[in-house]
Write a protein that holds these residues in place. Sequence first.
Motif, mmCIF file in Angstrom:
data_model
loop_
_atom_site.group_PDB
_atom_site.id
_atom_site.type_symbol
_atom_site.label_atom_id
_atom_site.label_comp_id
_atom_site.label_asym_id
_atom_site.label_seq_id
_atom_site.Cartn_x
_atom_site.Cartn_y
_atom_site.Cartn_z
ATOM 1 N N ARG A 204 0.841 -1.196 0.000
ATOM 2 C CA ARG A 204 0.000 0.000 0.000
ATOM 3 C C ARG A 204 0.879 1.249 0.000
ATOM 4 O O ARG A 204 1.797 1.376 0.822
ATOM 5 N N VAL A 205 0.607 2.160 -0.944
ATOM 6 C CA VAL A 205 1.273 3.458 -0.954
ATOM 7 C C VAL A 205 0.356 4.426 -0.217
ATOM 8 O O VAL A 205 -0.710 4.804 -0.723
ATOM 9 N N ALA A 206 0.736 4.812 0.972
ATOM 10 C CA ALA A 206 -0.146 5.560 1.878
ATOM 11 C C ALA A 206 -0.079 7.056 1.576
ATOM 12 O O ALA A 206 0.802 7.765 2.079
ATOM 13 N N LEU A 207 -1.012 7.524 0.756
ATOM 14 C CA LEU A 207 -1.079 8.941 0.407
ATOM 15 C C LEU A 207 -2.484 9.479 0.669
ATOM 16 O O LEU A 207 -3.076 10.169 -0.166
ATOM 17 N N ASP A 208 -3.026 9.146 1.831
ATOM 18 C CA ASP A 208 -4.350 9.621 2.245
ATOM 19 C C ASP A 208 -5.382 9.303 1.168
ATOM 20 O O ASP A 208 -5.524 8.141 0.799
ATOM 21 N N ALA A 209 -6.083 10.326 0.653
ATOM 22 C CA ALA A 209 -7.155 10.081 -0.308
ATOM 23 C C ALA A 209 -6.638 9.544 -1.636
ATOM 24 O O ALA A 209 -7.400 8.966 -2.421
ATOM 25 N N ARG A 210 -5.359 9.724 -1.894
ATOM 26 C CA ARG A 210 -4.777 9.249 -3.154
ATOM 27 C C ARG A 210 -3.952 7.974 -2.969
ATOM 28 O O ARG A 210 -3.127 7.640 -3.813
ATOM 29 N N LYS A 425 10.265 1.798 -1.530
ATOM 30 C CA LYS A 425 9.957 3.033 -2.247
ATOM 31 C C LYS A 425 8.652 3.636 -1.756
ATOM 32 O O LYS A 425 8.541 4.863 -1.616
ATOM 33 N N ALA A 426 7.644 2.803 -1.472
ATOM 34 C CA ALA A 426 6.351 3.310 -1.002
ATOM 35 C C ALA A 426 6.517 4.082 0.306
ATOM 36 O O ALA A 426 5.874 5.124 0.511
ATOM 37 N N ALA A 427 7.373 3.603 1.182
ATOM 38 C CA ALA A 427 7.581 4.283 2.460
ATOM 39 C C ALA A 427 8.202 5.657 2.249
ATOM 40 O O ALA A 427 7.811 6.640 2.896
ATOM 41 N N VAL A 428 9.164 5.744 1.324
ATOM 42 C CA VAL A 428 9.800 7.030 1.041
ATOM 43 C C VAL A 428 8.810 7.982 0.390
ATOM 44 O O VAL A 428 8.726 9.166 0.758
ATOM 45 N N VAL A 429 8.038 7.499 -0.574
ATOM 46 C CA VAL A 429 7.064 8.336 -1.280
ATOM 47 C C VAL A 429 6.017 8.874 -0.305
ATOM 48 O O VAL A 429 5.597 10.035 -0.396
ATOM 49 N N ALA A 430 5.577 8.034 0.627
ATOM 50 C CA ALA A 430 4.573 8.480 1.591
ATOM 51 C C ALA A 430 5.106 9.621 2.458
ATOM 52 O O ALA A 430 4.350 10.512 2.864
ATOM 53 N N ARG A 431 6.419 9.620 2.731
ATOM 54 C CA ARG A 431 7.019 10.684 3.548
ATOM 55 C C ARG A 431 7.284 11.951 2.744
ATOM 56 O O ARG A 431 7.209 13.063 3.275
ATOM 57 N N ASP A 432 7.598 11.779 1.460
ATOM 58 C CA ASP A 432 8.079 12.921 0.664
ATOM 59 C C ASP A 432 7.665 12.728 -0.791
ATOM 60 O O ASP A 432 8.473 12.367 -1.639
ATOM 61 N N GLU A 433 6.397 12.991 -1.078
ATOM 62 C CA GLU A 433 5.839 12.666 -2.394
ATOM 63 C C GLU A 433 6.526 13.413 -3.519
ATOM 64 O O GLU A 433 6.782 12.842 -4.591
ATOM 65 N N THR A 434 6.822 14.694 -3.355
ATOM 66 C CA THR A 434 7.317 15.507 -4.467
ATOM 67 C C THR A 434 8.802 15.839 -4.342
ATOM 68 O O THR A 434 9.277 16.829 -4.897
ATOM 69 N N GLU A 435 9.539 15.012 -3.628
ATOM 70 C CA GLU A 435 10.995 15.092 -3.565
ATOM 71 C C GLU A 435 11.481 16.433 -3.028
ATOM 72 O O GLU A 435 12.363 17.074 -3.596
ATOM 73 N N GLY A 437 12.534 16.396 0.156
ATOM 74 C CA GLY A 437 13.456 15.970 1.206
ATOM 75 C C GLY A 437 14.131 14.667 0.853
ATOM 76 O O GLY A 437 14.806 14.558 -0.161
ATOM 77 N N ASP A 438 13.881 13.614 1.689
ATOM 78 C CA ASP A 438 14.668 12.392 1.533
ATOM 79 C C ASP A 438 14.226 11.507 0.374
ATOM 80 O O ASP A 438 14.850 10.482 0.129
ATOM 81 N N ARG A 439 13.189 11.883 -0.378
ATOM 82 C CA ARG A 439 12.891 11.095 -1.576
ATOM 83 C C ARG A 439 14.050 11.157 -2.569
ATOM 84 O O ARG A 439 14.226 10.252 -3.390
ATOM 85 N N ALA A 440 14.841 12.212 -2.487
ATOM 86 C CA ALA A 440 16.009 12.309 -3.365
ATOM 87 C C ALA A 440 16.958 11.130 -3.183
ATOM 88 O O ALA A 440 17.738 10.796 -4.087
ATOM 89 N N LEU A 441 16.897 10.454 -2.025
ATOM 90 C CA LEU A 441 17.754 9.291 -1.801
ATOM 91 C C LEU A 441 17.499 8.187 -2.832
ATOM 92 O O LEU A 441 18.389 7.380 -3.118
ATOM 93 N N LEU A 442 16.287 8.167 -3.378
ATOM 94 C CA LEU A 442 15.954 7.159 -4.386
ATOM 95 C C LEU A 442 16.761 7.333 -5.668
ATOM 96 O O LEU A 442 16.770 6.462 -6.531
ATOM 97 N N ASN A 443 17.431 8.491 -5.786
ATOM 98 C CA ASN A 443 18.270 8.752 -6.958
ATOM 99 C C ASN A 443 19.712 8.297 -6.743
ATOM 100 O O ASN A 443 20.596 8.697 -7.509
ATOM 101 N N PHE A 444 19.944 7.480 -5.740
ATOM 102 C CA PHE A 444 21.309 6.988 -5.494
ATOM 103 C C PHE A 444 21.856 6.356 -6.773
ATOM 104 O O PHE A 444 21.243 5.467 -7.357
ATOM 105 N N GLY A 445 23.002 6.843 -7.225
ATOM 106 C CA GLY A 445 23.617 6.348 -8.454
ATOM 107 C C GLY A 445 23.122 7.012 -9.718
ATOM 108 O O GLY A 445 23.745 6.884 -10.776
ATOM 109 N N HIS A 446 22.030 7.747 -9.632
ATOM 110 C CA HIS A 446 21.399 8.269 -10.846
ATOM 111 C C HIS A 446 22.061 9.539 -11.379
ATOM 112 O O HIS A 446 21.942 9.829 -12.565
#
Length: 567
Positions: A204-210, A425-435, A437-446
């Motif tokens: 589950r990607v926890a984004l309230d109504a979305r 990834k779902a946990a990171v997105v739920a914390r920082d949907e639009t990057e 803050g720490d969603r940028a960590l998903l770009n490791f190596g990118h």
Amino acid sequence: MHANVEADPRATDIVRRLGGRSIVLVGMMGSGKTSVGRKLAQRLGLDFVDADHEIEAAAGMTIAEIFAKHGETYFRDGERRVMARLLAEKQRVLATGGGAFMLAQTRDNIARHGVSVWLKADADVLARRVRKRTNRPLLHSVDPEETLRRLIDERYPIYAEADFTVISHDGPHEIAAETIVTTLASGLSGISRITPQSHTATVRVALDARAYDIVIGNDLISTAGERIAALFPQSACAIVTDDNLAREHLPALEKSLDERGIRHARIVIPAGEASKCWDMFARVCDDIIAAKMERRDLVVALGGGVVGDLAGFAAATVRRGMPFVQIPTSLLAQVDSSVGGKTAINSEHGKNLIGAFYQPSLVLADTQALATLSPREFRAGYAEIVKYGLIDDEPFFAWLEQNWRGVFARGPELTEAIRKSCASKAAVVARDETEQGDRALLNFGHTFGHALETLTHYDSKRLVHGEGVAIGLACAMRFSARLGHTSLAEAERVENHLRDSGLPGTIRSIEGWNAGADEILEAMYQDKKVQRGALTFILARGIGRSFIARGVDAGLVREFLAEELAR
């Protein structure tokens, strides 16, 4: 059904007990698979298809010509893909090439979608049947009969793994077909996997109504209509896919939609990164509108990252936003690009620079779709799985070091690796949907990987995205070690695992690489994480301990790149 099916109640009972699965004939060249298969299909009222004929039709050349031009490895990869498509489409009688059953992945695929019957013939019978034929490339040798006997020795122990064995004698093909009918009528009850239970995992990607679900499991494409109808009752859908997947998976999806009475239109784009461009984006948007899709209808992305990014961006913009379903068919898309709502097209200045954050309403990650991936595509997707261990989960990286072979063998480890990656990834997105803050960590190596893709002009013959990520992961770890954030041993551990799993780890491994450190650095300045002209990297204090490093000195980056190019 044919009249002779109605006259033989065994045929009706066999088809019913097969539960939608195909009958797959395996055996050596000359064992009669095609001729017997046609007779059997007539007896059962099913369609018949010869896998070799499908391969020849797709390639526009004979199998002998494919062998001569491209070699056996190329042919076997195409054969694997065709088999996966044929098995996923619908119930039928299917004749395979002599070498198809030798591949473990294809055997597993047949076990999931069919019942296998080995047409077994002795060497003398086979030799008489194939002696005068010139379309058998494996028999183009100094001593064809000796080659035939060697192939028998190699293949018969594997053929013996088939569900049933029927002896192929000289004589009318009707006799062999009748023997198969009799064998199936009495033996099907012993095949417990005829009606297997569907095993799925849901994240589950926890984004309230979305909020939305990522469903992971086998055969989700063939049941997508049921899920879509439940989520979007009375809606139509525009399916965006590429020309490869239109052949491999679109028929099963369209059949599923038809069964639920869902109106649908297909929009087929050329396969490859080059389709993530302005012209193709405009075409997809216009085609959605031309198909008379309304605002409450939906866009379905059936494909890998290119299709998902392009279709998602179109869904975000057409009629100011339409519902969107992701059906990722590549490993890379299943564990990364289909989750989290990033949609984009490329600019001549860099990758994914034009797009929007737009969340899907559902993600269906069909692990069976991965059977059609080439080994290179599968490895490329695995790089993104490794990334999740490096970001914040050293135990997961250690698990991959122990279990990567099971992942590549498409065992239960694959579903677990996908589930774990999606959950991370779902946990990171739920914390920082639009990057922010720490969603940028998903770009490791990118930062490294995207620059390399830009400089190769997205030429997939030279570099695909996952390979760029793999090189980027290794570079990010080595750069971290150079700056004193982690040990060289940690960086070498990552590089060793990438190498063991068949992934590249150095810039010089890219075919025809000729760009220098300054050119790579300039491409990095187009990275989305650049802020006020300052470079931002995702670095690591060890495996599973990544962090955002802002304002990294360009001189240090240039020196590191020069060292990398000298490796």
